[in-house]
Design a protein around this motif. Structure first.
Motif, short mmCIF file in Angstrom:
data_model
loop_
_atom_site.label_atom_id
_atom_site.label_comp_id
_atom_site.label_asym_id
_atom_site.label_seq_id
_atom_site.Cartn_x
_atom_site.Cartn_y
_atom_site.Cartn_z
N GLU A 1 36.28 -1.25 -64.08
CA GLU A 1 35.26 -1.66 -63.12
C GLU A 1 35.68 -2.95 -62.42
O GLU A 1 35.58 -3.07 -61.20
N SER B 1 32.32 -0.97 -58.70
CA SER B 1 33.57 -0.31 -58.31
C SER B 1 33.36 0.52 -57.04
O SER B 1 34.30 0.86 -56.34
N ASN C 1 26.76 5.46 -67.27
CA ASN C 1 27.94 5.61 -68.15
C ASN C 1 28.41 7.05 -68.23
O ASN C 1 27.62 7.97 -68.06
N GLU D 1 23.88 0.63 -58.59
CA GLU D 1 25.22 1.21 -58.41
C GLU D 1 26.25 0.37 -59.16
O GLU D 1 26.01 -0.80 -59.46
N LYS D 2 27.38 0.96 -59.47
CA LYS D 2 28.47 0.20 -60.11
C LYS D 2 29.26 -0.51 -59.01
O LYS D 2 29.47 0.07 -57.94
N GLU E 1 34.67 -1.57 -68.60
CA GLU E 1 34.47 -2.84 -67.90
C GLU E 1 35.71 -3.36 -67.18
O GLU E 1 35.59 -4.00 -66.14
N ASP F 1 23.41 -3.59 -59.16
CA ASP F 1 23.54 -3.68 -60.61
C ASP F 1 23.51 -2.25 -61.13
O ASP F 1 22.78 -1.41 -60.60
N ARG F 2 24.30 -1.98 -62.17
CA ARG F 2 24.36 -0.61 -62.69
C ARG F 2 23.16 -0.31 -63.61
O ARG F 2 22.89 0.84 -63.91
N ASP F 3 22.47 -1.35 -64.05
CA ASP F 3 21.41 -1.20 -65.03
C ASP F 3 20.07 -0.94 -64.35
O ASP F 3 19.60 -1.77 -63.56
N THR G 1 26.39 -8.36 -59.28
CA THR G 1 25.85 -8.28 -60.63
C THR G 1 24.48 -8.94 -60.63
O THR G 1 24.30 -10.05 -61.13
N ASN H 1 31.66 1.01 -71.33
CA ASN H 1 31.25 0.71 -69.94
C ASN H 1 32.44 0.64 -68.98
O ASN H 1 32.26 0.33 -67.81
#
Ligand SMILES: C[S@@+](CC[C@H](N)C(=O)[O-])C[C@H]1O[C@@H](n2cnc3c(N)ncnc32)[C@H](O)[C@@H]1O
Length: 355
Positions: A241, A106, A154, A103-104, A238, A78-80, A56, A236
């Motif tokens: 994830e 997961s 998303n 990337e996420k 979450e 980070d997914r953002d 993260t 999200n």
């Protein structure tokens, strides 16, 4: 997804280029404090060198602190997409020892070039100060620009969820993911409102929730806090994830590797605690007649017994750290067995977030 369509309005465009630039410029002034950084460094000991995975990345607080120690490598994700600019700055400083993936987490175990033997894998869950303060993201109650709350990559949009998800389902989400006892009342109020006109921004949504809770005046926080948490978690995914992220990290760690998680609300902490307990030597031993070392299902040789919390000095500097809980576990040398049992334990969360 259980969406209903009351009207023909299509999704509003939540971000024009101009608005985006204004928001990004004001974000330069936002400061992000990496939560419990000293405690984390003393657990993972980067002074010994090695590879670390920061799942993260956010503003890069943990990654940068680790990279200050020579002989360390950091793989961050980070997914953002907005975190890419902080990652680029760090890449310039440490070109050989730092890599970043949008990337996420997961998908952590599917990423290429991941080091075989990470010394530690870190998760600092939830939102960064940059995301929280960015009015264009719609995470705050006073955001009049959009109804967004999406962290990045998303599958569904907050606008669709709020404006078209079945009333009963919306109520269940608010109740379970927000731990909000008035989930049904709030969902009814939202439904009544959106039948007349679509809900276009977070401020509008917060006002509807406040109206639904107006008879209950004993609040320390904004009455919309729990509902916003629920919507954010749902949009999200979450909890899904987190569960998949913990599994992926446990797969990647080898003997002696640290899995470190900082969580910010009770649903997350419950999942982390259950995961660690279930796969530690103590709790997952199937029978007291089976010696611990023969318990091939255990995955951790040591687990932090109680959550570590921020001290008063940190809380004074960063009020958000007040609700943070840090837990860690140390991997043993048993090979990874897919934790079906764990997935089954949390099947309700998977199903709920799947819609
Ligand atoms: C609390 S911030 C991390 C702050 C960071 N430790 C620092 O010191 O700057 C959490 C970050 O995790 C990211 N995040 C949340 N869920 C994620 C997921 N499933 N996969 C990848 N990144 C995620 C968010 O986008 C956010 O940037």
């Amino acid at each position: 997804m259980k969406f209903q369509h009351f009207y023909e309005d299509k999704k509003i465009k939540w971000r024009t280029k101009e608005k985006f630039m204004n928001a990004t410029m004001s974000l330069e002034k936002v400061k992000h404090y990496p939560v419990m950084l000293n405690q984390i460094l003393s657990i993972i000991s980067p002074q010994h060198g090695g590879s670390f995975i920061d799942c993260t990345f956010g503003g890069g607080g943990y990654s940068e602190a680790i990279l200050k120690f020579p002989k360390t490598n950091v793989f961050a994700l980070d997914r953002d997409s907005l975190t890419k600019k902080y990652a680029s700055a760090l890449k310039q400083k440490y070109p050989k020892r730092f890599s970043f993936f949008q990337e996420k987490f997961s998908n952590l175990d599917k990423l290429v070039n991941i080091p075989i033997n990470p010394r530690a894998i870190l998760f600092d869950l939830g939102l960064s100060s940059f995301q929280l303060s960015d009015k264009e993201r719609g995470f705050s109650f006073d955001s009049k620009n959009c109804l967004n709350m999406e962290m990045g990559i998303n599958e569904s949009s907050t606008y669709d969820v709020i404006n078209t998800l079945e009333k009963e389902y919306l109520g269940t989400i608010i109740k379970i993911l927000g731990e909000e006892k008035d989930g049904k009342i709030i969902a009814n109020k939202i439904d009544k409102y959106r039948r007349k006109k679509p809900i276009n921004n977070s401020h509008e949504l917060a006002s509807i929730i406040n109206e639904a809770k107006k008879n209950n005046k004993h609040y320390k926080r904004n009455p919309a806090t729990k509902t916003f948490q629920a919507i954010r978690i749902f949009v999200n995914k979450e909890l899904t994830e987190l569960i998949l992220g913990l599994i992926a990290a446990t797969k990647l760690l080898s003997n002696g590797g640290f899995l470190v998680v900082v969580s910010f609300h009770s649903l997350e902490d419950k999942i982390v605690k259950k995961f660690f307990n279930l796969y530690s030597n103590l709790k997952s031993n199937p029978s007291r007649y089976v010696p611990i070392k023969e318990n091939k299902y255990s995955l951790f040789k040591q687990v932090s017994k109680k959550p570590i919390m921020s001290d008063i000095n940190e809380i004074k500097k960063n009020i958000r750290s007040r609700s943070a809980k840090l837990r860690y576990a140390i991997r043993n040398d048993n090979s990874f067995v897919y934790p079906k049992e764990f997935k089954n334990k949390f099947i309700n969360y998977f199903q709920l977030e799947e819609g």
